[in-house]
Scaffold this active site. Structure first.
Site, PDB file in Angstrom:
ATOM      1  N   SER A 135      80.274  79.253   5.426  1.00 30.21           N
ATOM      2  CA  SER A 135      79.374  78.683   4.434  1.00 30.21           C
ATOM      3  C   SER A 135      79.403  77.164   4.593  1.00 30.21           C
ATOM      4  O   SER A 135      79.296  76.663   5.707  1.00 30.21           O
ATOM      5  CB  SER A 135      79.804  79.118   3.032  1.00 30.21           C
ATOM      6  OG  SER A 135      78.928  78.614   2.057  1.00 30.21           O
ATOM      7  N   TYR A 149      69.001  73.894   2.510  1.00 31.84           N
ATOM      8  CA  TYR A 149      70.282  74.279   3.102  1.00 31.84           C
ATOM      9  C   TYR A 149      71.260  74.724   2.023  1.00 31.84           C
ATOM     10  O   TYR A 149      71.906  75.774   2.140  1.00 31.84           O
ATOM     11  CB  TYR A 149      70.840  73.084   3.876  1.00 31.84           C
ATOM     12  CG  TYR A 149      72.114  73.348   4.639  1.00 31.84           C
ATOM     13  CD1 TYR A 149      72.087  73.967   5.877  1.00 31.84           C
ATOM     14  CD2 TYR A 149      73.351  72.948   4.130  1.00 31.84           C
ATOM     15  CE1 TYR A 149      73.256  74.187   6.600  1.00 31.84           C
ATOM     16  CE2 TYR A 149      74.520  73.172   4.836  1.00 31.84           C
ATOM     17  CZ  TYR A 149      74.467  73.789   6.067  1.00 31.84           C
ATOM     18  OH  TYR A 149      75.638  74.007   6.769  1.00 31.84           O
ATOM     19  N   LYS A 153      73.020  78.385   1.295  1.00 30.95           N
ATOM     20  CA  LYS A 153      74.477  78.515   1.280  1.00 30.95           C
ATOM     21  C   LYS A 153      74.979  78.984  -0.086  1.00 30.95           C
ATOM     22  O   LYS A 153      75.944  79.751  -0.162  1.00 30.95           O
ATOM     23  CB  LYS A 153      75.131  77.184   1.657  1.00 30.95           C
ATOM     24  CG  LYS A 153      74.947  76.785   3.120  1.00 30.95           C
ATOM     25  CD  LYS A 153      75.598  77.774   4.074  1.00 30.95           C
ATOM     26  CE  LYS A 153      75.597  77.262   5.502  1.00 30.95           C
ATOM     27  NZ  LYS A 153      76.192  78.241   6.452  1.00 30.95           N
TER      28      LYS A 153
END
Length: 287
Positions: A135, A149, A153
């Protein structure tokens, strides 16, 4: 599980994936190194008796099934899956297109889901296995210029926390790895796509941020080879950690987020705790 394990690593052609494969091989494990470019994997890792190189685009479920089948045919089992493949779409949310945001999710969230879905039947039959997903600290706390992003995640975090409870009865464990800034290929042109300048209000900040991120590439503080060695050591434990903060900056991010959540929980504790349904309140509203 025996001390010698069979690893399947995604995104093994460059960056941290190469270091993870090399560390696992050096520790005496069998490794299935996967990626979209087989020649690139072979050039990065070389030949090894305990190595199988397999084609895998994580966004393609058919590829995932084929890679898992090849792994089992070669080594008979899969003990450790490392969901490592990734890329980065950088930009302010308004300047990232809907297609770019979807593409970010396809690689970072749906990609690991595709591969894990293909691997889990093997691990269930074995009644053992470890699913490791790389992660990011961006999955712990949001960052400017990282909205797509971080969203992907954060999705990884929730998926893995939930999955861990679903597969624990089968002897399968999970481990989330949240690196801070490591000297990988993530910020190179091959891995990073920046939003196009399209909104004047963001223009100056976008230019400044892109310049700063490009200047950081190759100068990050973390050593991916050390992280790879740490992962090999952690996977050898009888009870690998459910979550691993990778890097001093990651530890700081964990602590800061924990403190922030505690402060937010306490800020309106009385109001938050007064929201239970009560007949008196319902009656007063209807009066």
């Amino acid at each position: 599980m025996n001390s010698k394990k069979v690893w399947l690593v995604t995104g093994a052609g460059r960056g941290m994936g190469v270091d993870i494969v090399k560390a696992a091989l050096a520790a005496g494990h069998d490794v299935v190194a996967t990626g979209r470019d087989l020649a690139k994997i072979r050039n990065a890792i070389g030949d090894h008796d305990s190595l199988l190189i397999a084609s895998l685009d994580v966004t393609n479920p058919v590829d995932a099934d084929a890679a898992v089948k090849a792994a089992v045919q070669k080594f008979g089992r899969i003990d450790v899956l490392v969901n490592n493949a990734g890329n980065f779409y950088g930009g302010f949310f308004e300047e990232l297109s809907a297609a770019q945001v979807r593409s970010q999710f396809e690689t970072l969230l749906f990609g690991p889901m595709n591969v894990t879905r293909a691997v889990l039947p093997v691990m269930r039959r074995q009644r053992s296995g470890l699913v490791v997903t790389i992660s990011s600290t961006a999955g712990i706390t949001g960052l400017v210029f990282c909205s797509a992003y971080a969203a992907a995640k954060f999705g990884v975090e929730g998926w893995m926390e939930s999955l861990a409870q679903e597969i624990a009865p089968f002897g399968i464990r999970t481990m989330l790895v949240e690196p801070g800034f490591f000297r990988t290929d993530l910020l190179t042109a091959e891995s990073t796509t920046y939003a196009e300048l399209s909104i004047e209000d963001y223009a100056s900040r976008t230019k400044e941020t892109v310049t700063a991120w490009k200047g950081m590439s190759g100068k990050q503080g973390g050593d991916p080879a050390k992280l790879a060695a740490a992962l090999v050591a952690l996977t050898a434990q009888d009870e690998p950690p459910a979550r691993f903060a990778a890097g001093a900056d990651a530890v700081e991010a964990f602590e800061a987020k924990a403190n922030t959540l505690l402060a937010q929980a306490n800020a309106h504790r009385e109001l938050s705790s007064s929201l239970a349904h009560s007949p008196e309140y319902a009656a007063a509203r209807q009066a």
